[in-house]
Design a protein around this motif. Structure first.
Motif, mmCIF file in Angstrom:
data_model
loop_
_atom_site.group_PDB
_atom_site.id
_atom_site.type_symbol
_atom_site.label_atom_id
_atom_site.label_comp_id
_atom_site.label_asym_id
_atom_site.label_seq_id
_atom_site.Cartn_x
_atom_site.Cartn_y
_atom_site.Cartn_z
ATOM 1 N N TYR A 49 42.607 45.058 42.205
ATOM 2 C CA TYR A 49 41.647 44.751 43.266
ATOM 3 C C TYR A 49 42.256 45.080 44.635
ATOM 4 O O TYR A 49 41.590 45.651 45.494
ATOM 5 C CB TYR A 49 41.239 43.277 43.205
ATOM 6 C CG TYR A 49 40.363 42.943 42.017
ATOM 7 C CD1 TYR A 49 38.982 42.927 42.137
ATOM 8 C CD2 TYR A 49 40.912 42.645 40.778
ATOM 9 C CE1 TYR A 49 38.169 42.625 41.057
ATOM 10 C CE2 TYR A 49 40.113 42.337 39.692
ATOM 11 C CZ TYR A 49 38.738 42.332 39.837
ATOM 12 O OH TYR A 49 37.945 42.038 38.763
ATOM 13 N N PHE A 102 33.944 42.284 45.674
ATOM 14 C CA PHE A 102 34.903 41.870 44.640
ATOM 15 C C PHE A 102 34.718 40.404 44.267
ATOM 16 O O PHE A 102 34.874 40.031 43.108
ATOM 17 C CB PHE A 102 36.332 42.118 45.112
ATOM 18 C CG PHE A 102 36.762 43.548 45.069
ATOM 19 C CD1 PHE A 102 35.944 44.541 44.554
ATOM 20 C CD2 PHE A 102 37.996 43.919 45.549
ATOM 21 C CE1 PHE A 102 36.347 45.865 44.516
ATOM 22 C CE2 PHE A 102 38.417 45.236 45.511
ATOM 23 C CZ PHE A 102 37.593 46.214 44.997
ATOM 24 N N ILE A 105 31.921 40.176 41.911
ATOM 25 C CA ILE A 105 32.367 40.635 40.589
ATOM 26 C C ILE A 105 33.113 39.504 39.891
ATOM 27 O O ILE A 105 32.887 39.241 38.701
ATOM 28 C CB ILE A 105 33.260 41.895 40.728
ATOM 29 C CG1 ILE A 105 32.439 43.088 41.204
ATOM 30 C CG2 ILE A 105 33.954 42.214 39.404
ATOM 31 C CD1 ILE A 105 33.262 44.301 41.605
ATOM 32 N N VAL A 121 30.061 45.011 37.267
ATOM 33 C CA VAL A 121 30.266 45.603 38.594
ATOM 34 C C VAL A 121 28.937 46.094 39.158
ATOM 35 O O VAL A 121 28.638 45.867 40.340
ATOM 36 C CB VAL A 121 31.312 46.738 38.536
ATOM 37 C CG1 VAL A 121 31.357 47.507 39.844
ATOM 38 C CG2 VAL A 121 32.681 46.179 38.195
ATOM 39 N N PRO A 177 34.412 49.588 44.378
ATOM 40 C CA PRO A 177 33.991 49.146 43.037
ATOM 41 C C PRO A 177 34.079 50.255 41.986
ATOM 42 O O PRO A 177 34.434 49.999 40.836
ATOM 43 C CB PRO A 177 32.545 48.696 43.229
ATOM 44 C CG PRO A 177 32.379 48.492 44.680
ATOM 45 C CD PRO A 177 33.333 49.413 45.350
#
Length: 188
Positions: A49, A102, A105, A121, A177
């Protein structure tokens, strides 16, 4: 006509300013990498990430530098402290948008909406798309107002911020992503 102000900077000071800007961006990138990795520490492979966020940020900086270089050649603009401030503001703005995506997600993975990471995602992107676009649009409107009404004193800051907000919106939706999915599926 009277000349109110005249500024000149020696090549040595300009070189030092450029070096300081590079160091500031590098330190910011390392700090962001560490922060994002720590923030997503409960996720599998949190370092990914952070790396994906940094790649997106570097893309923002390169786009802003490239467009500003073209404008600099065409209009005679020079890199100054307002430009450096604009680059650092773009980095902060962009990391905010990437972290929002994120974070969604992460929420959707913990809720288990799908076993397929790509579906999670995509769902997360759809859920955050409106927020990212609305935030960016309102920021662009404010930056345009600054450009039109404040004048040349912060011109470099405003132009870099405008370019960076547009590139950062693209990065948070399309690049970060997607890199995460590609890295997860190992489909380089």
């Amino acid at each position: 006509f009277t000349e109110r102000e005249y500024n000149t900077i020696s090549p040595m000071i300009a070189s030092e300013t450029a070096n300081n800007a590079g160091i500031a961006v590098a330190v910011a990138a390392i700090g962001i990498l560490l922060y994002v990795t720590w923030a997503f520490r409960r996720m599998p492979r949190p370092f990914r990430y952070g790396v994906c966020a940094i790649i997106a940020l570097l893309h923002d900086v390169l786009i802003a530098l490239g467009v500003f270089a073209i404008l600099g050649l065409a209009l005679g603009w020079e890199v100054d402290l307002m430009f450096i401030t604009g680059i650092l503001a773009v980095i902060g703005y962009s990391v905010n948008n990437v972290v929002v995506v994120f974070d969604r997600i992460r929420e959707n993975l913990s809720r288990g909406i799908s076993p397929d990471f790509e579906v999670v995602v995509n769902t997360s992107l759809v859920e955050t798309l409106g927020r990212n676009l609305n935030t960016s649009l309102t920021t662009v409107l404010v930056v345009l107002a600054l450009f039109l009404f404040v004048g040349s004193s912060i011109q470099n800051f405003v132009v870099v911020l405008l370019i960076g907000v547009i590139a950062g919106t693209f990065d948070s939706i399309c690049i970060a992503p997607t890199l995460l999915v590609v890295w997860h599926k190992r489909e380089w």
